[in-house]
Design a protein around this motif. Structure first.
Motif, short mmCIF file in Angstrom:
data_model
loop_
_atom_site.label_atom_id
_atom_site.label_comp_id
_atom_site.label_asym_id
_atom_site.label_seq_id
_atom_site.Cartn_x
_atom_site.Cartn_y
_atom_site.Cartn_z
N LEU A 248 0.83 -1.20 0.00
CA LEU A 248 0.00 0.00 0.00
C LEU A 248 0.87 1.25 0.00
N PHE A 249 1.94 1.23 0.78
CA PHE A 249 2.88 2.35 0.82
C PHE A 249 3.50 2.60 -0.55
N LEU A 250 3.92 1.53 -1.22
CA LEU A 250 4.53 1.69 -2.54
C LEU A 250 3.52 2.26 -3.55
N GLY A 251 2.29 1.73 -3.51
CA GLY A 251 1.30 2.15 -4.48
C GLY A 251 0.78 3.55 -4.28
N THR A 252 0.66 4.00 -3.03
CA THR A 252 0.05 5.31 -2.75
C THR A 252 1.07 6.43 -2.56
N VAL A 253 2.21 6.11 -1.96
CA VAL A 253 3.17 7.16 -1.62
C VAL A 253 4.34 7.21 -2.60
N VAL A 254 4.95 6.05 -2.89
CA VAL A 254 6.16 6.03 -3.72
C VAL A 254 5.82 6.20 -5.20
N ASP A 259 -4.96 5.07 -6.32
CA ASP A 259 -5.78 6.12 -5.72
C ASP A 259 -6.90 5.48 -4.91
N LEU A 260 -7.79 6.31 -4.39
CA LEU A 260 -8.86 5.80 -3.53
C LEU A 260 -9.77 4.84 -4.28
N ARG A 261 -10.09 5.17 -5.53
CA ARG A 261 -10.98 4.31 -6.30
C ARG A 261 -10.36 2.93 -6.53
N SER A 262 -9.09 2.90 -6.94
CA SER A 262 -8.44 1.61 -7.20
C SER A 262 -8.23 0.83 -5.90
N PHE A 263 -7.99 1.55 -4.80
CA PHE A 263 -7.83 0.87 -3.51
C PHE A 263 -9.14 0.21 -3.09
N VAL A 264 -10.26 0.90 -3.29
CA VAL A 264 -11.57 0.31 -2.96
C VAL A 264 -11.82 -0.91 -3.83
N ARG A 265 -11.48 -0.80 -5.13
CA ARG A 265 -11.68 -1.93 -6.04
C ARG A 265 -10.84 -3.14 -5.61
N VAL A 266 -9.57 -2.89 -5.29
CA VAL A 266 -8.68 -3.96 -4.85
C VAL A 266 -9.17 -4.57 -3.54
N SER A 267 -9.65 -3.72 -2.64
CA SER A 267 -10.16 -4.21 -1.35
C SER A 267 -11.37 -5.10 -1.54
#
Length: 427
Positions: A248-254, A259-267
């Motif tokens: 999550l750190f790599l995908g959102t920060v690095v 983004d929020l939409r893709s994180f919700v989809r992955v979740s």
């Protein structure tokens, strides 16, 4: 007689393509009703089977793999593997295997490997002029490395069912996974020599360094997982949480690709996958309890020992049973049902549970490449637009090196047990 009906009903439900969790559950319900047992035993055993702290590792490893895919990390891994081994004949075939070895340290699932890396690998191989049968075959075979090299979702399930150290199982899978990779690379070399496949890229240290820097942070994922477990810094379940947090750190920060939409989809995808796995575990636990209460393990041991008392021949027969089951049943369900039956027999014969776990999982991975279930083949058929039947025939030659490795590991347990003995000592 009732036990025969249990297996008959399960077989019929599977033929009718009822989802495996419901097939196991419905056949178990039928047994309980026919045997006159109180229905509460179903819920009691199902809840006990799912109420396990190590099983918490499953959703977090699934989430970590999904986040790695969503963050575009698979393309970085593919690029690094390409710079390392793409200079050989049939370079992209070797890259395919190498990328699977690297990605296996992040996803822990063959289907995730096939779905995540498979689309990238097959597209690149098509553009370079490789035949579809070769591309699909090597992609399918290399995806089976994922559940052998840690982390591994099947090994977590096996560890829970067999009550053995998941950390030791993870460590035990490293050498077998690398042996699988080497054997597949030999097969790739043989194919490439016969078909005169080209080299993909020239070897340049500058290119290796550039792609290594690009992939460095994702490459730290298996180091964090395995290093943390072996050093005792955290348990396998805690390692799964760390892996998910790191992804999550790599995908959102690095990389800022999640983004929020893709994180919700992955979740949501993670929740869906986890729910199906846990449902299978719960239903399979009830089924396994029925087998145990009917002394299926004792009957199975009596049957095998009645045929022969040769340990190596019995090992062969056990592997044949697992292979056949793996051809028809989903991996998690197969582990949950087979372990209570096979483990007592194996211990009686002096077979180490860690050794048994690795060869059972590898056997079931080969089952993922065979019809009628063949989940990896279904995934690759979808991502490559190659008919399922062609995927089956394309994969068949690549089963040869995997089966040879399975035979080697089965009859030379020191290969599997070397690292656990070295690192843990008390094994």
């Amino acid at each position: 007689m009732t036990l025969s009906l249990l297996f008959a009903s399960l077989f019929v439900l599977m033929l009718l393509r009822v989802p495996i969790a419901f097939a196991l559950g419905l056949s178990s319900v039928g047994y309980v009703l026919l045997a006159g047992l109180p229905p509460v035993v179903l819920m009691h055993n199902m809840i006990n089977g799912m109420n396990s702290f190590p099983l918490l590792a499953i959703p977090f490893f699934i989430l970590a793999g999904a986040l790695m895919n969503a963050a575009g990390i698979t393309s970085r891994i593919f690029g690094f593997a390409r710079s390392l081994v793409g200079w050989t004949h049939g370079g992209l075939g070797h890259v395919n295997v190498g990328a699977s070895v690297i990605f296996s340290g992040m996803s822990g699932a063959a289907v995730a490997d096939a779905g995540g890396l498979g689309a990238i690998e097959i597209r690149a191989m098509r553009e370079a002029g490789y035949d579809d049968d070769f591309s699909v075959g090597v992609t399918a075979a290399s995806s089976t490395i994922g559940p052998i090299i840690p982390p591994s979702l099947p090994l977590v399930i096996y560890g829970v069912m067999a009550s053995v150290s998941i950390g030791k199982l993870f460590v035990a899978g490293i050498i077998p996974g690398l042996l699988m990779a080497v054997s597949l690379m030999v097969m790739v070399w043989w194919y490439s020599s016969r078909r005169n496949y080209p080299r993909d890229v020239a070897f340049r240290l500058s290119n290796v360094w550039r792609t290594f820097v690009s992939a460095f942070l994702p490459l730290m994922t298996p180091v964090i997982i395995v290093g943390g477990i072996v050093s005792g810094a955290f348990t396998p379940t805690e390692a799964a949480v760390c892996a998910a947090a790191y992804a999550l750190f790599l995908g959102t920060v690095v990389y800022r690709t999640v983004d929020l939409r893709s994180f919700v989809r992955v979740s949501m995808e993670t929740i869906e996958t986890t729910a199906s796995v846990i449902m299978i575990v719960g239903a399979a636990t009830v089924f396994a309890w029925i087998l145990t209460s009917n002394q299926a393990a004792a009957h199975f041991a009596e049957l095998l020992l009645g045929l022969t008392d040769n340990k190596y021949l019995i090992l062969f027969l056990i592997m044949m049973v697992v292979l056949v089951v793996g051809m028809f049943m989903e991996t998690i369900a197969a582990i949950s049902i087979l372990v209570p039956v096979l483990l007592p027999v194996s211990v009686q014969l002096g077979i180490d549970p860690i050794h048994l776990g690795i060869i059972v999982i590898l056997n079931l991975m080969i089952g993922l490449l065979t019809p009628p279930v063949g989940m990896v083949l279904f995934v690759l058929s979808k991502v490559s637009d190659v008919p399922f039947e062609k995927c089956v025939t394309a994969t068949l030659p690549f089963l040869i090196p995997l089966i040879l490795v399975l035979i080697l590991l089965t009859y030379v347990p020191a290969i599997t047990l070397y690292l656990p003995d070295l690192l843990y000592g008390d094994h």
